[in-house]
Design a protein around this motif. Structure first.
Motif, PDB file in Angstrom:
ATOM      1  N   PHE A 106       0.849  -1.195   0.000  1.00 20.55           N
ATOM      2  CA  PHE A 106       0.000   0.000   0.000  1.00 20.55           C
ATOM      3  C   PHE A 106       0.887   1.248   0.000  1.00 20.55           C
ATOM      4  O   PHE A 106       1.953   1.277   0.606  1.00 20.55           O
ATOM      5  N   THR A 107       0.432   2.290  -0.663  1.00 20.99           N
ATOM      6  CA  THR A 107       1.077   3.584  -0.491  1.00 20.99           C
ATOM      7  C   THR A 107       0.592   4.195   0.823  1.00 20.99           C
ATOM      8  O   THR A 107      -0.375   3.723   1.427  1.00 20.99           O
ATOM      9  N   VAL A 108       1.269   5.243   1.260  1.00 21.95           N
ATOM     10  CA  VAL A 108       0.841   5.937   2.477  1.00 21.95           C
ATOM     11  C   VAL A 108      -0.606   6.400   2.321  1.00 21.95           C
ATOM     12  O   VAL A 108      -1.438   6.218   3.221  1.00 21.95           O
ATOM     13  N   ARG A 109      -0.915   6.967   1.161  1.00 23.86           N
ATOM     14  CA  ARG A 109      -2.266   7.483   0.924  1.00 23.86           C
ATOM     15  C   ARG A 109      -3.297   6.347   0.959  1.00 23.86           C
ATOM     16  O   ARG A 109      -4.374   6.482   1.554  1.00 23.86           O
ATOM     17  N   GLU A 110      -2.978   5.228   0.339  1.00 24.47           N
ATOM     18  CA  GLU A 110      -3.899   4.097   0.322  1.00 24.47           C
ATOM     19  C   GLU A 110      -4.111   3.540   1.727  1.00 24.47           C
ATOM     20  O   GLU A 110      -5.229   3.180   2.108  1.00 24.47           O
ATOM     21  N   ASP A 144       2.620   9.074  -1.891  1.00 26.06           N
ATOM     22  CA  ASP A 144       2.362   8.024  -2.874  1.00 26.06           C
ATOM     23  C   ASP A 144       3.479   6.995  -2.926  1.00 26.06           C
ATOM     24  O   ASP A 144       3.574   6.210  -3.884  1.00 26.06           O
ATOM     25  N   ALA A 145       4.322   6.977  -1.891  1.00 30.51           N
ATOM     26  CA  ALA A 145       5.359   5.953  -1.767  1.00 30.51           C
ATOM     27  C   ALA A 145       4.790   4.721  -1.083  1.00 30.51           C
ATOM     28  O   ALA A 145       3.923   4.830  -0.199  1.00 30.51           O
ATOM     29  N   ARG A 146       5.252   3.547  -1.486  1.00 33.74           N
ATOM     30  CA  ARG A 146       4.788   2.317  -0.848  1.00 33.74           C
ATOM     31  C   ARG A 146       5.375   2.221   0.563  1.00 33.74           C
ATOM     32  O   ARG A 146       6.511   2.626   0.814  1.00 33.74           O
ATOM     33  N   LEU A 147       4.583   1.669   1.457  1.00 34.43           N
ATOM     34  CA  LEU A 147       5.011   1.580   2.858  1.00 34.43           C
ATOM     35  C   LEU A 147       6.298   0.794   3.005  1.00 34.43           C
ATOM     36  O   LEU A 147       7.118   1.084   3.881  1.00 34.43           O
ATOM     37  N   ARG A 157       5.234   7.603  11.479  1.00 36.15           N
ATOM     38  CA  ARG A 157       4.428   8.776  11.156  1.00 36.15           C
ATOM     39  C   ARG A 157       3.188   8.402  10.342  1.00 36.15           C
ATOM     40  O   ARG A 157       2.123   8.987  10.508  1.00 36.15           O
ATOM     41  N   ALA A 158       3.331   7.390   9.465  1.00 39.02           N
ATOM     42  CA  ALA A 158       2.156   6.890   8.739  1.00 39.02           C
ATOM     43  C   ALA A 158       1.152   6.293   9.720  1.00 39.02           C
ATOM     44  O   ALA A 158      -0.070   6.445   9.552  1.00 39.02           O
ATOM     45  N   GLY A 159       1.665   5.623  10.751  1.00 39.22           N
ATOM     46  CA  GLY A 159       0.786   5.077  11.777  1.00 39.22           C
ATOM     47  C   GLY A 159       0.054   6.166  12.543  1.00 39.22           C
ATOM     48  O   GLY A 159      -1.131   6.021  12.884  1.00 39.22           O
ATOM     49  N   ILE A 160       0.743   7.265  12.817  1.00 38.02           N
ATOM     50  CA  ILE A 160       0.091   8.392  13.487  1.00 38.02           C
ATOM     51  C   ILE A 160      -0.974   8.999  12.578  1.00 38.02           C
ATOM     52  O   ILE A 160      -2.063   9.360  13.026  1.00 38.02           O
ATOM     53  N   ALA A 161      -0.677   9.083  11.279  1.00 35.40           N
ATOM     54  CA  ALA A 161      -1.633   9.653  10.329  1.00 35.40           C
ATOM     55  C   ALA A 161      -2.933   8.858  10.310  1.00 35.40           C
ATOM     56  O   ALA A 161      -4.025   9.441  10.307  1.00 35.40           O
ATOM     57  N   GLN A 162      -2.833   7.524  10.307  1.00 35.87           N
ATOM     58  CA  GLN A 162      -4.069   6.737  10.286  1.00 35.87           C
ATOM     59  C   GLN A 162      -4.839   6.892  11.598  1.00 35.87           C
ATOM     60  O   GLN A 162      -6.061   6.760  11.619  1.00 35.87           O
ATOM     61  N   ALA A 163      -4.134   7.158  12.678  1.00 38.81           N
ATOM     62  CA  ALA A 163      -4.804   7.319  13.978  1.00 38.81           C
ATOM     63  C   ALA A 163      -5.571   8.623  14.070  1.00 38.81           C
ATOM     64  O   ALA A 163      -6.568   8.706  14.797  1.00 38.81           O
ATOM     65  N   ILE A 164      -5.133   9.656  13.342  1.00 41.10           N
ATOM     66  CA  ILE A 164      -5.760  10.971  13.468  1.00 41.10           C
ATOM     67  C   ILE A 164      -6.645  11.330  12.282  1.00 41.10           C
ATOM     68  O   ILE A 164      -7.253  12.399  12.270  1.00 41.10           O
ATOM     69  N   VAL A 165      -6.733  10.446  11.270  1.00 37.28           N
ATOM     70  CA  VAL A 165      -7.436  10.799  10.034  1.00 37.28           C
ATOM     71  C   VAL A 165      -8.901  11.133  10.269  1.00 37.28           C
ATOM     72  O   VAL A 165      -9.477  11.969   9.548  1.00 37.28           O
ATOM     73  N   ASN A 166      -9.530  10.526  11.259  1.00 36.81           N
ATOM     74  CA  ASN A 166     -10.953  10.765  11.518  1.00 36.81           C
ATOM     75  C   ASN A 166     -11.196  11.857  12.564  1.00 36.81           C
ATOM     76  O   ASN A 166     -12.309  11.988  13.082  1.00 36.81           O
TER      77      ASN A 166
END
Length: 266
Positions: A106-110, A144-147, A157-166
């Protein structure tokens, strides 16, 4: 020795985001959280304690990953037990485990978008929410880079992003600064302070300095029980040069643990 935090003395018109009474949670056969009383509202709260204190087990219970074994737990005004409907809580919850799973291709965005979808966010809101979360953690250039191509710090930081997205009303972060360099940690502290203005944020960490710099109050646990709660300033005042630590906050933490262990041994 218990200090009263600013959160406890501030008037509130809404239920505590976290309200636990006599909470018990098992980690396997071990009762890792045993009789914990805790009430947390809006702000950034630091969760400290030695290895084996029950911090991660507590975070898993608050994230509704494991069910309480006893006592009472309410999150955002909803009771949490083996019979409760948890979807309303999970929609308003953000959680970063100490070790989080992801899809390497997955990319970061995906990845962030997929986690937002799991949280049942409206489809029309996803693109903007995903981009904002990615921007807030400083991964705009790698969106758009793959994890699998990211460094450990970028993954965190990607993990933090998914935690705060909502834009969660309750945000739980277990060792969020692992792998972050000093500059990224400073940026993360600023992000925490921003998040804590209208949400309840609980950060579990071994880095006392992160707690001292970014948190409105400190919760110290040991052997599954609440040992002490107070502001970072009061924490720093508990120690002196005779206690272990490289800063006033670390020496205060060491002093409180030493005192607790001495009292428990009597």
């Amino acid at each position: 020795m218990r200090a009263v935090s600013a959160v406890e003395t501030t008037a509130t018109t809404h239920p505590w985001a976290i309200h636990a009474e006599g909470l018990q949670v098992r980690a396997g056969r071990h009762l890792a959280v045993n009789g914990l009383d805790l009430a947390l509202g809006t702000g950034v709260h630091g969760l400290l304690g030695p290895n084996g204190a029950g911090k991660t087990t507590l975070m898993r219970a608050l994230a509704t990953v494991v069910a309480p074994a006893g006592g009472r737990l309410a999150l955002l005004g909803h009771p949490v037990d083996g019979r409760a409907e948890l979807r309303p809580v999970r929609r308003d919850l953000g959680y970063l485990p100490q070790h989080f799973g992801y899809y390497p291709r997955f990319t970061v965005r995906e990845f962030v978008g997929y986690m937002a979808w799991l949280k049942e966010m409206p489809t029309s809101a996803l693109p903007e929410a995903v981009q904002r979360a990615i921007d807030r953690v400083g991964l705009t250039a790698r969106a758009d880079a793959r994890l699998k191509t990211l460094s450990g710090g970028m993954l965190r930081r990607a993990g933090i992003a998914q935690a705060i997205v909502n834009d969660p009303r309750l945000l739980l972060l277990d060792e969020p600064t692992v792998g972050l360099d000093p500059e990224q940690r400073l940026d993360f502290r600023e992000l925490l302070r921003d998040l804590g203005t209208d949400s309840c944020v609980l950060v579990s960490t071994h880095l006392v300095e992160d707690v001292a710099a970014a948190c409105t109050d400190v919760v110290l646990v040991n052997e599954g029980r609440l040992v002490w709660r107070g502001t970072p300033e009061v924490l720093a005042a508990q120690g002196d040069a005779s206690h272990a630590g490289d800063s006033p906050a670390e020496r205060g933490y060491s002093a409180l643990l030493r005192q607790h262990r001495a009292e428990a041994a009597r």
